[in-house]
Scaffold this motif. Sequence first.
Motif, PDB file in Angstrom:
ATOM      1  N   ILE A   4       0.490  -1.242  -0.424  1.00 40.44           N
ATOM      2  CA  ILE A   4       0.397  -0.017  -0.096  1.00 40.44           C
ATOM      3  C   ILE A   4       1.280   1.205   0.350  1.00 40.44           C
ATOM      4  CG2 ILE A   4      -1.600   1.468   1.418  1.00 40.44           C
ATOM      5  CD1 ILE A   4      -3.126  -0.558   0.875  1.00 40.44           C
ATOM      6  N   VAL A   7      -3.121   6.643   0.233  1.00 40.33           N
ATOM      7  CA  VAL A   7      -4.680   6.996   0.753  1.00 40.33           C
ATOM      8  C   VAL A   7      -4.798   8.209   0.924  1.00 40.33           C
ATOM      9  CG1 VAL A   7      -6.565   6.094   2.427  1.00 40.33           C
ATOM     10  CG2 VAL A   7      -4.209   4.722   2.575  1.00 40.33           C
ATOM     11  N   LEU A  74      -2.092  11.245   1.869  1.00 37.71           N
ATOM     12  CA  LEU A  74      -1.738  10.472   2.460  1.00 37.71           C
ATOM     13  C   LEU A  74      -0.606   9.613   2.244  1.00 37.71           C
ATOM     14  CD1 LEU A  74      -4.802  10.072   4.829  1.00 37.71           C
ATOM     15  CD2 LEU A  74      -2.890  12.239   4.771  1.00 37.71           C
ATOM     16  N   THR A  75       0.659   9.678   1.886  1.00 40.57           N
ATOM     17  CA  THR A  75       1.203   8.429   1.237  1.00 40.57           C
ATOM     18  C   THR A  75       1.410   7.478   2.537  1.00 40.57           C
ATOM     19  OG1 THR A  75       3.024  10.163   1.331  1.00 40.57           O
ATOM     20  CG2 THR A  75       2.039   9.654  -0.963  1.00 40.57           C
ATOM     21  N   ALA A  76       2.025   6.229   2.488  1.00 43.09           N
ATOM     22  CA  ALA A  76       2.014   5.291   3.575  1.00 43.09           C
ATOM     23  C   ALA A  76       3.531   5.378   3.844  1.00 43.09           C
ATOM     24  CB  ALA A  76       1.182   4.159   3.218  1.00 43.09           C
ATOM     25  N   PHE A  77       4.019   5.524   5.222  1.00 45.84           N
ATOM     26  CA  PHE A  77       5.652   5.016   5.412  1.00 45.84           C
ATOM     27  C   PHE A  77       5.860   3.341   5.862  1.00 45.84           C
ATOM     28  CE2 PHE A  77       5.367   9.754   7.351  1.00 45.84           C
ATOM     29  CZ  PHE A  77       6.005  10.559   5.860  1.00 45.84           C
ATOM     30  N   ARG A  78       4.762   3.130   6.788  1.00 47.93           N
ATOM     31  CA  ARG A  78       5.409   2.145   6.777  1.00 47.93           C
ATOM     32  C   ARG A  78       4.190   1.447   7.195  1.00 47.93           C
ATOM     33  NH1 ARG A  78      10.035   2.638  11.157  1.00 47.93           N
ATOM     34  NH2 ARG A  78      11.719   1.986  10.018  1.00 47.93           N
ATOM     35  N   VAL A  79       3.795  -0.230   7.096  1.00 45.03           N
ATOM     36  CA  VAL A  79       3.094  -0.964   7.173  1.00 45.03           C
ATOM     37  C   VAL A  79       2.881  -2.308   8.404  1.00 45.03           C
ATOM     38  CG1 VAL A  79       2.720  -2.556   5.224  1.00 45.03           C
ATOM     39  CG2 VAL A  79       1.021  -2.290   6.566  1.00 45.03           C
TER      40      VAL A  79
ATOM     41  N   VAL B  33      -1.826  -1.811   9.959  1.00 43.54           N
ATOM     42  CA  VAL B  33      -1.914  -0.438  10.601  1.00 43.54           C
ATOM     43  C   VAL B  33      -0.810   0.483   9.893  1.00 43.54           C
ATOM     44  CG1 VAL B  33      -1.655   1.472  12.243  1.00 43.54           C
ATOM     45  CG2 VAL B  33      -2.558  -0.070  12.875  1.00 43.54           C
ATOM     46  N   TYR B  34      -1.107   1.197   9.313  1.00 40.03           N
ATOM     47  CA  TYR B  34       0.059   2.320   8.508  1.00 40.03           C
ATOM     48  C   TYR B  34       0.300   3.632   8.795  1.00 40.03           C
ATOM     49  CZ  TYR B  34      -1.419  -0.677   4.905  1.00 40.03           C
ATOM     50  OH  TYR B  34      -2.600  -1.792   3.936  1.00 40.03           O
ATOM     51  N   SER B  35       1.725   3.729   8.754  1.00 40.66           N
ATOM     52  CA  SER B  35       2.286   5.219   9.805  1.00 40.66           C
ATOM     53  C   SER B  35       1.943   6.445   8.396  1.00 40.66           C
ATOM     54  CB  SER B  35       3.412   4.902  10.129  1.00 40.66           C
ATOM     55  OG  SER B  35       4.470   4.904   8.945  1.00 40.66           O
ATOM     56  N   SER B  37       2.071  10.139   5.245  1.00 39.67           N
ATOM     57  CA  SER B  37       1.787  11.840   5.784  1.00 39.67           C
ATOM     58  C   SER B  37       1.508  12.600   5.734  1.00 39.67           C
ATOM     59  CB  SER B  37       2.780  11.355   4.178  1.00 39.67           C
ATOM     60  OG  SER B  37       1.771  11.648   3.660  1.00 39.67           O
TER      61      SER B  37
END
Lengths: 93, 93, 93, 93, 93, 93, 93, 93, 93, 93
Positions: A4, A7, A74-79, B33-35, B37
């Motif tokens: 992913i 979002v 919202l760009t995802a950094f980590r999942v 769960v996503y971290s 921006s």
Amino acid sequence: MNMIAAVVLIRAVPGDVPALARRIAGIDGVAEVYSVSGEYDLIAIVRVKEYERIAQIVTEEIAQVSGIERTNTLTAFRVYSKQDLERAWDMWD
Amino acid sequence: MNMIAAVVLIRAVPGDVPALARRIAGIDGVAEVYSVSGEYDLIAIVRVKEYERIAQIVTEEIAQVSGIERTNTLTAFRVYSKQDLERAWDMWD
Amino acid sequence: MNMIAAVVLIRAVPGDVPALARRIAGIDGVAEVYSVSGEYDLIAIVRVKEYERIAQIVTEEIAQVSGIERTNTLTAFRVYSKQDLERAWDMWD
Amino acid sequence: MNMIAAVVLIRAVPGDVPALARRIAGIDGVAEVYSVSGEYDLIAIVRVKEYERIAQIVTEEIAQVSGIERTNTLTAFRVYSKQDLERAWDMWD
Amino acid sequence: MNMIAAVVLIRAVPGDVPALARRIAGIDGVAEVYSVSGEYDLIAIVRVKEYERIAQIVTEEIAQVSGIERTNTLTAFRVYSKQDLERAWDMWD
Amino acid sequence: MNMIAAVVLIRAVPGDVPALARRIAGIDGVAEVYSVSGEYDLIAIVRVKEYERIAQIVTEEIAQVSGIERTNTLTAFRVYSKQDLERAWDMWD
Amino acid sequence: MNMIAAVVLIRAVPGDVPALARRIAGIDGVAEVYSVSGEYDLIAIVRVKEYERIAQIVTEEIAQVSGIERTNTLTAFRVYSKQDLERAWDMWD
Amino acid sequence: MNMIAAVVLIRAVPGDVPALARRIAGIDGVAEVYSVSGEYDLIAIVRVKEYERIAQIVTEEIAQVSGIERTNTLTAFRVYSKQDLERAWDMWD
Amino acid sequence: MNMIAAVVLIRAVPGDVPALARRIAGIDGVAEVYSVSGEYDLIAIVRVKEYERIAQIVTEEIAQVSGIERTNTLTAFRVYSKQDLERAWDMWD
Amino acid sequence: MNMIAAVVLIRAVPGDVPALARRIAGIDGVAEVYSVSGEYDLIAIVRVKEYERIAQIVTEEIAQVSGIERTNTLTAFRVYSKQDLERAWDMWD
């Protein structure tokens, strides 16, 4: 590896929300589109292999679909998910 | 049937965001769960079979995790994806 | 390849803004920090080779610096500059 | 001495964001334009030798580019970077 | 040359607004402080000969006065007044 | 006695900001107009002898200038400046 | 001449709103206080003969009453009422 | 006559939302309390025969329940329902 | 018994604010209209004997006056004034 | 079992609010519509047996009624009322 990358929260111009959802869901790289409650009307989940594809999808393809009033990506950094809790899997292992 | 029921936007109290993400990802019914921006710090995707479980997860389990400043839950009405475009799969077919 | 990956807008807890700026500028991967006018107090420009480093810098290292009230991270999709206008350089050429 | 004097946050009228970015990047004094995630669509970094040029760029040149809905300019007071940490280099030494 | 360089909008912590106004008015470079109606409590007009002094006044001296909840600094690009209308005086003549 | 009675924050319709500034600066009772950074585009300082003139300037003269999207007027209660610190000069002694 | 000079919108710290209303209504120059629906909790109508008293009431007396989270004062420019419609009574007749 | 007089939108202090809902539902005149998605956590529907009771319920009883961060009360003017469409029932028939 | 039942905050379409004020002041049940400083342009004080008249005034008569961009009505629950402090007069004794 | 599934907050385009209320109240599944004070103009209470009907009502039927500027739907998770306090009735027993 199902990554992913972004979002996209979408506010529609008042009108035919389901039709807008189907137009966006048809874009390559958009995995799913949900009609949702709250201040936004739709959420598009963008899943692509390389991050660079996101700019094209967000700033060119989604941005030019008619019927959109405003987007907030919202760009995802980590999942983090249950399976990964031990090895704190991150998206680009 | 993989039903996304809610997308929870979470603003964390400034501090250890990854640790908060892991605590939330451990809750039963939270798929990922996503971290991210932007103005929110985390997004939790709640996927459950029956809608009733959402009240419990959102208003009791996530709400009581320490380190959360504010949540904004968007419940999903319908999901649109490429595979479904022909049969316009929606949750009531 | 000079890749700007994220622009972090930072609102400080009222107090010693320059000291906070220096703490953040000391983080590896943070290219520059500017004290600015307007609703935010500081802007941190994160420049790294691989995108994965951003998650660490934003959600762990900057997030844990004392004196920050709120951050709003804008991840860069593409960069456009005069030299590039002919070859429309984007991050994926 | 490469002086960053202003960071212009730009919200575009829904449409062709990359084309808007290229028009702004062509303005003399605009060092780079980034398409970004979040509430804004673009960020323009203005770098000029004397501060007075900023009024012209922001209030006349950028302000008159078609396709812009709103701008929010943050003028830079000081810049802090690793090389400068000892001598707390400020922009106008 | 009477150069207004910045207008600082100030929201006070509920309490003794006049005393806060006097503390800020005492700072060198602050020409006047007004208690005002509306969402902000005070406006400080910063007038200095060289722009560099603004960083010091805004981010160090005003920022550290006790009793301030939030500031929003608007830096002046150009000034237009009746006397100047013919020669369209701007700061770079 | 040079009495500042109101500070008018002005958001312009995207276009020729300097021309709008000159039109407003030409109104009798408007002492200066500044083009500024931040969410607003212009600030008009209204200085008149009697408070009653403000209604006319703000609600009739400025309000009817073409090119204005929104105004937010902050009326000044008291002014504090270094010379006055001892006698806490207020505007209507 | 019954002159309304200011309308003070008040947000209370959660607690005993009626007691706060009575404390504010006791201030000389405050004509009435209403508990109201909506985002604000109370509205204080300040009616005084000379405008100078408003600064004292708003920035000193109301501002120092315990139990107030935030105030937003709207100063009245002109009043229009049926009786006055013919003679367009305004404060400068 | 089933008269809805007010809809109270409630934001809770992060914690035990269901317990807060039960405390508010216990107040005489509160017909139902719903835990809801979105920016608010609870909605209380106040149904009473005479409007005067609303002031007491909203500004005294609900306002003093511990665990509430902010309330926003929307008072009902008229109710429209299918049964009433013909006789356009409003509260004053 | 002079009963204030609602305070209507009005944002006007940029243009002739005094003319709009007079049109609204002419509506039966509107006691006074003030042009005010701040984010709103006008405040209409609605005073009527029975509460039910408010719906008609607010949602039909004021709502249909041309030149209004947005209204925000605050209905009054109770009024507190000096004369009443002892007997805590409320509006419907 | 009378199940409230969603509360739709509606901001109308300035104009005939009662007529809009009647159009929405005519939609099958909409139990009541209230004209209300505050930032929203109408509240529609949607009561249906199965949750899936909500998407159709909110995103297709209400969304396409002319005269609506914006909607914000709050889906109900659980309902708490006096009768239920002992058995903590939730909507799906």
